[in-house]
Design a protein around this motif. Sequence first.
Motif, mmCIF file in Angstrom:
data_model
loop_
_atom_site.group_PDB
_atom_site.id
_atom_site.type_symbol
_atom_site.label_atom_id
_atom_site.label_comp_id
_atom_site.label_asym_id
_atom_site.label_seq_id
_atom_site.Cartn_x
_atom_site.Cartn_y
_atom_site.Cartn_z
ATOM 1 N N GLY A 1 -10.492 -14.737 -7.973
ATOM 2 C CA GLY A 1 -9.731 -15.605 -8.878
ATOM 3 C C GLY A 1 -8.670 -14.875 -9.659
ATOM 4 N N GLY A 2 -8.143 -13.797 -9.092
ATOM 5 C CA GLY A 2 -7.144 -12.990 -9.792
ATOM 6 C C GLY A 2 -5.763 -13.145 -9.195
ATOM 7 N N ALA A 3 -4.787 -12.497 -9.835
ATOM 8 C CA ALA A 3 -3.407 -12.596 -9.389
ATOM 9 C C ALA A 3 -2.666 -11.311 -9.686
ATOM 10 C CB ALA A 3 -2.701 -13.770 -10.074
ATOM 11 N N ALA A 4 -1.747 -10.970 -8.797
ATOM 12 C CA ALA A 4 -0.845 -9.847 -9.046
ATOM 13 C C ALA A 4 0.406 -10.300 -9.780
ATOM 14 C CB ALA A 4 -0.451 -9.200 -7.719
ATOM 15 N N HIS A 5 0.672 -11.602 -9.729
ATOM 16 C CA HIS A 5 1.862 -12.166 -10.365
ATOM 17 C C HIS A 5 1.531 -13.609 -10.724
ATOM 18 C CE1 HIS A 5 6.013 -12.765 -11.378
ATOM 19 N NE2 HIS A 5 6.216 -13.653 -10.427
ATOM 20 N N LEU B 1 2.560 -7.048 -10.202
ATOM 21 C CA LEU B 1 2.000 -5.880 -9.537
ATOM 22 C C LEU B 1 2.352 -5.821 -8.050
ATOM 23 C CD1 LEU B 1 -1.626 -5.655 -11.010
ATOM 24 C CD2 LEU B 1 0.338 -4.214 -11.551
ATOM 25 N N ARG B 2 2.983 -6.844 -7.522
ATOM 26 C CA ARG B 2 3.204 -6.907 -6.078
ATOM 27 C C ARG B 2 3.912 -5.682 -5.497
ATOM 28 N NH1 ARG B 2 5.862 -12.775 -5.821
ATOM 29 N NH2 ARG B 2 6.953 -11.788 -7.572
ATOM 30 N N PRO B 3 4.930 -5.131 -6.168
ATOM 31 C CA PRO B 3 5.578 -3.954 -5.581
ATOM 32 C C PRO B 3 4.692 -2.713 -5.521
ATOM 33 C CG PRO B 3 7.012 -5.019 -7.197
ATOM 34 C CD PRO B 3 5.648 -5.609 -7.357
ATOM 35 N N ARG B 4 3.596 -2.708 -6.279
ATOM 36 C CA ARG B 4 2.734 -1.526 -6.350
ATOM 37 C C ARG B 4 1.486 -1.627 -5.482
ATOM 38 N NH1 ARG B 4 1.363 -0.381 -12.423
ATOM 39 N NH2 ARG B 4 0.643 1.566 -11.492
ATOM 40 N N LEU B 5 1.215 -2.801 -4.930
ATOM 41 C CA LEU B 5 -0.052 -3.007 -4.234
ATOM 42 C C LEU B 5 -0.170 -2.182 -2.960
ATOM 43 C CD1 LEU B 5 -0.734 -6.829 -4.655
ATOM 44 C CD2 LEU B 5 -1.643 -4.921 -5.991
ATOM 45 N N ALA B 6 0.952 -1.769 -2.397
ATOM 46 C CA ALA B 6 0.906 -0.937 -1.188
ATOM 47 C C ALA B 6 0.204 0.394 -1.445
ATOM 48 C CB ALA B 6 2.311 -0.695 -0.657
ATOM 49 N N ASP B 7 0.118 0.802 -2.714
ATOM 50 C CA ASP B 7 -0.556 2.056 -3.057
ATOM 51 C C ASP B 7 -2.083 1.927 -3.013
ATOM 52 O OD1 ASP B 7 1.868 3.303 -3.478
ATOM 53 O OD2 ASP B 7 1.914 2.816 -5.613
ATOM 54 N N LEU B 8 -2.583 0.684 -2.991
ATOM 55 C CA LEU B 8 -4.034 0.465 -2.984
ATOM 56 C C LEU B 8 -4.508 0.306 -1.543
ATOM 57 C CD1 LEU B 8 -4.541 -1.970 -6.012
ATOM 58 C CD2 LEU B 8 -4.971 0.487 -5.908
ATOM 59 N N LYS B 9 -4.661 1.428 -0.879
ATOM 60 C CA LYS B 9 -5.029 1.412 0.540
ATOM 61 C C LYS B 9 -6.538 1.341 0.761
ATOM 62 C CE LYS B 9 -0.852 3.839 2.042
ATOM 63 N NZ LYS B 9 -0.161 3.791 0.744
ATOM 64 N N THR B 10 -7.293 1.311 -0.310
ATOM 65 C CA THR B 10 -8.741 1.196 -0.208
ATOM 66 C C THR B 10 -9.129 -0.157 0.385
ATOM 67 O OG1 THR B 10 -10.778 1.318 -1.501
ATOM 68 C CG2 THR B 10 -8.941 0.221 -2.527
ATOM 69 N N GLU C 1 -4.333 -15.769 -1.647
ATOM 70 C CA GLU C 1 -3.739 -15.587 -0.315
ATOM 71 C C GLU C 1 -2.649 -14.511 -0.360
ATOM 72 O OE1 GLU C 1 -2.446 -19.502 0.579
ATOM 73 O OE2 GLU C 1 -4.461 -20.244 1.093
ATOM 74 N N GLU C 2 -1.857 -14.527 -1.433
ATOM 75 C CA GLU C 2 -0.796 -13.534 -1.573
ATOM 76 C C GLU C 2 -1.370 -12.135 -1.730
ATOM 77 O OE1 GLU C 2 3.409 -13.503 -3.851
ATOM 78 O OE2 GLU C 2 1.674 -13.714 -5.173
#
Length: 226
Positions: free
Chosen positions: A95-99, A161-170, A188-189
């Motif tokens: 139930g969270g969001a990056a934006h 946070l969308r531009p930074r999510l690529a750093d979370l490769k876990t 979904e995003e």
Amino acid sequence: MSTIVFVHALGSSSRAWRPQIEALGERHKVLAPDLPGHGAEPGPFGLEPAAFAIADLIAHEPESVHLVGISVGATVAMLAALDDPSRIAGLVVSGGAAHAPGVALQRNLMRLMPTGMITALMSGMYAGGRPERKPQAAEDLRKAGKQAFVTGLAELGALDLRPRLADLKTPALVLCGTKDKENLKPAEELAATLPDARLDLIPEAGHIWNLQYPDLFTAKLTEFIA
């Protein structure tokens, strides 16, 4: 034995994770801190101070952790994970969001409400629809108070946070209840943007569904960790 760090929702407390703590505590090391301005932790609340508190907790663990956040706690969890992604063995967000620019309207409405009205309106949802948990949810909402919501929602609305999510490769598990309509698209995003994520939509579940369906939430988490 894995270490699991739980991050509660805005206006809630670590007590909201009690079903998962009790179910998982014998097999895992479980940490569920109160965020600033919530529960027993002094305030004021802010996304960055909350994320710093979680990141600092993780930094003192001897091994990487599984980080679990719900609602605004999911955003706090992502911010904490971005502090040092190498410390995160797995990320679970529900139930969270990056934006979330749409929360501006909700923030403006809450600015006009006294804490008592916010508590009355939200305690049912924060109890996961379970009447026996409503007094605890109401107490947590009163402790956090109106200002935590006004500040938290204002900061959430300005965050992207969308531009930074690529750093979370876990490995990541993105959860959302099918009745949590306003968070389906953000979920979904998130699943599409995180590099190694899986989306799991939970039929008939609402926003705080770890209390609504505690056994199912624990099972999803256990499966992911395994």
